[in-house]
Design a protein around this motif. Structure first.
Motif, mmCIF file in Angstrom:
data_model
loop_
_atom_site.group_PDB
_atom_site.id
_atom_site.type_symbol
_atom_site.label_atom_id
_atom_site.label_comp_id
_atom_site.label_asym_id
_atom_site.label_seq_id
_atom_site.Cartn_x
_atom_site.Cartn_y
_atom_site.Cartn_z
ATOM 1 N N THR A 62 34.974 59.126 83.885
ATOM 2 C CA THR A 62 33.540 59.371 84.087
ATOM 3 C C THR A 62 32.765 59.002 82.827
ATOM 4 O O THR A 62 33.093 59.457 81.730
ATOM 5 C CB THR A 62 33.290 60.849 84.415
ATOM 6 O OG1 THR A 62 34.129 61.237 85.514
ATOM 7 C CG2 THR A 62 31.833 61.071 84.796
ATOM 8 N N ALA A 63 31.753 58.141 82.998
ATOM 9 C CA ALA A 63 30.933 57.727 81.852
ATOM 10 C C ALA A 63 29.964 58.839 81.478
ATOM 11 O O ALA A 63 29.245 59.373 82.326
ATOM 12 C CB ALA A 63 30.168 56.456 82.201
ATOM 13 N N GLN A 64 30.005 59.207 80.199
ATOM 14 C CA GLN A 64 29.088 60.211 79.668
ATOM 15 C C GLN A 64 28.376 59.628 78.446
ATOM 16 O O GLN A 64 28.760 58.573 77.936
ATOM 17 C CB GLN A 64 29.861 61.474 79.269
ATOM 18 C CG GLN A 64 30.597 62.146 80.420
ATOM 19 C CD GLN A 64 31.319 63.414 79.996
ATOM 20 O OE1 GLN A 64 31.704 64.234 80.809
ATOM 21 N NE2 GLN A 64 31.517 63.589 78.689
ATOM 22 N N LYS A 65 27.340 60.310 77.984
ATOM 23 C CA LYS A 65 26.598 59.826 76.818
ATOM 24 C C LYS A 65 27.474 59.764 75.563
ATOM 25 O O LYS A 65 27.288 58.912 74.701
ATOM 26 C CB LYS A 65 25.387 60.724 76.558
ATOM 27 C CG LYS A 65 24.263 60.549 77.574
ATOM 28 C CD LYS A 65 23.060 61.389 77.182
ATOM 29 C CE LYS A 65 21.921 61.159 78.175
ATOM 30 N NZ LYS A 65 20.705 61.949 77.805
ATOM 31 N N ASN A 66 28.436 60.675 75.473
ATOM 32 C CA ASN A 66 29.294 60.732 74.287
ATOM 33 C C ASN A 66 30.601 59.961 74.450
ATOM 34 O O ASN A 66 31.469 60.012 73.588
ATOM 35 C CB ASN A 66 29.591 62.180 73.916
ATOM 36 C CG ASN A 66 30.331 62.916 75.020
ATOM 37 O OD1 ASN A 66 30.239 62.539 76.193
ATOM 38 N ND2 ASN A 66 31.050 63.965 74.660
ATOM 39 N N LYS B 230 34.969 60.189 79.847
ATOM 40 C CA LYS B 230 35.752 61.404 80.099
ATOM 41 C C LYS B 230 36.897 61.075 81.049
ATOM 42 O O LYS B 230 36.686 60.577 82.148
ATOM 43 C CB LYS B 230 34.873 62.488 80.702
ATOM 44 C CG LYS B 230 35.622 63.788 80.984
ATOM 45 C CD LYS B 230 34.707 64.825 81.614
ATOM 46 C CE LYS B 230 35.454 66.120 81.922
ATOM 47 N NZ LYS B 230 34.570 67.117 82.564
ATOM 48 N N ASP C 38 36.233 56.911 73.227
ATOM 49 C CA ASP C 38 35.251 55.847 72.987
ATOM 50 C C ASP C 38 35.542 54.632 73.865
ATOM 51 O O ASP C 38 34.632 53.983 74.385
ATOM 52 C CB ASP C 38 35.276 55.414 71.517
ATOM 53 C CG ASP C 38 34.822 56.523 70.584
ATOM 54 O OD1 ASP C 38 33.946 57.304 70.981
ATOM 55 O OD2 ASP C 38 35.359 56.610 69.462
#
Length: 280
Positions: free
Chosen positions: A51-55, A58, A73
């Motif tokens: 799952t793409a997250q801002k940080n 995931k 990353d």
């Protein structure tokens, strides 16, 4: 590579060991070395979601050794290759493509269309560059009218890890599964002068011999430059060499190539560089 450049690495492997095609005793030194350098090695584990997250990305895991969800990353996905026989229009030329996408060929690399040849990954396992090169030369010779056919007794495999892992012929796992009687001779690099001098003595060279004829059946090695050492054993198998043939061949000292020689001497019971109890 990424670890050497300073990245923090985690490895997720669905199988129960790294590099499933190789015997576990060959994998062990690599696993031990990577455990000290990597953030984690999770075997018998799979990634169920990214799952793409801002940080970052995931990752969610499932399996016997699955960790809690982690954020990374970058994620490198390497789950194999898929043949593209069905997408290159081979059928338009009348060439047969099987249900998996491979193009079947005979021992002269001919497809079902006599004047069309195929080589490399598209014709099936193992998907290795040196196999493809051999097939390409063979196909060219056949096309030129020479009587040639694919007749290799084995194709070596090399994992360019650190330490490298190389194997050819019958593996110990395969021999046991097929009920083949064999004798194993393993020489630890901790007894190799060259390995000790380079401070990389975690390796091992293993030879498998037919129990009755003593002919070489397979070989495997782990350690720096293992990929350079495997060729000798490929030639030995192609020539039908036995333990005595290898053990009586003078190898330069001190070199890692001696480890093949020493393993053969262990099989023969003639080694003097390492104490080995007599077989009962």
């Amino acid at each position: 590579v990424y670890d050497a450049l300073g990245s923090k690495i985690s490895v997720v492997e669905l199988a129960d060991s790294l590099i499933p095609g190789a015997d576990r005793d060959l994998i062990r030194p690599l696993h031990k070395r990577l455990e000290k350098r990597y953030e984690g090695i999770y075997v018998k584990t799979k990634v169920t979601a990214l799952t793409a997250q801002k940080n970052g990305l995931k990752a969610t895991f499932e399996g016997d050794n699955a960790p809690d969800p982690q954020v990374y990353d970058r994620v490198l996905v390497a789950v194999g290759r898929r043949p593209n026989g069905a997408s290159i229009g081979a059928d338009a030329a009348g060439v047969t493509v099987n249900e998996r996408g491979f193009i079947p060929v005979d021992k002269q690399m001919r497809t079902n269309v006599a004047h069309i040849h195929a080589i490399g990954d598209i014709v099936g396992e193992p998907m290795l560059a040196h196999k493809a090169t051999h097939e390409g030369k063979l196909a060219a010779e056949v096309i030129a009218g020479h009587k040639r056919a694919f007749d290799a007794r084995t194709i070596p495999s090399v994992a360019y890890t650190d330490p490298e892992i190389a194997w050819m012929g019958l593996t110990e796992t395969q021999a046991k599964a097929q009920g083949i009687e064999f004798e194993k001779a393993s020489f630890p690099w901790a007894a190799s002068g060259r390995a000790l001098a380079t401070a990389r003595d975690e390796g091992m060279t293993k030879l498998l011999f037919d129990k009755s004829s003593k002919r070489l059946l397979g070989a495997g090695m782990v350690g720096p430059n293992a990929g350079e050492l495997i060729a000798e054993t490929v030639l030995a198998l192609e020539m039908g060499a036995d333990a005595e043939d290898i053990g009586l061949t003078i190898h330069p000292h001190p070199t890692l190539s001696e480890t093949v020689f020493f393993a053969a001497e262990i099989a023969e019971g003639s080694i003097t560089d390492l104490y080995m109890p007599k077989k009962r």
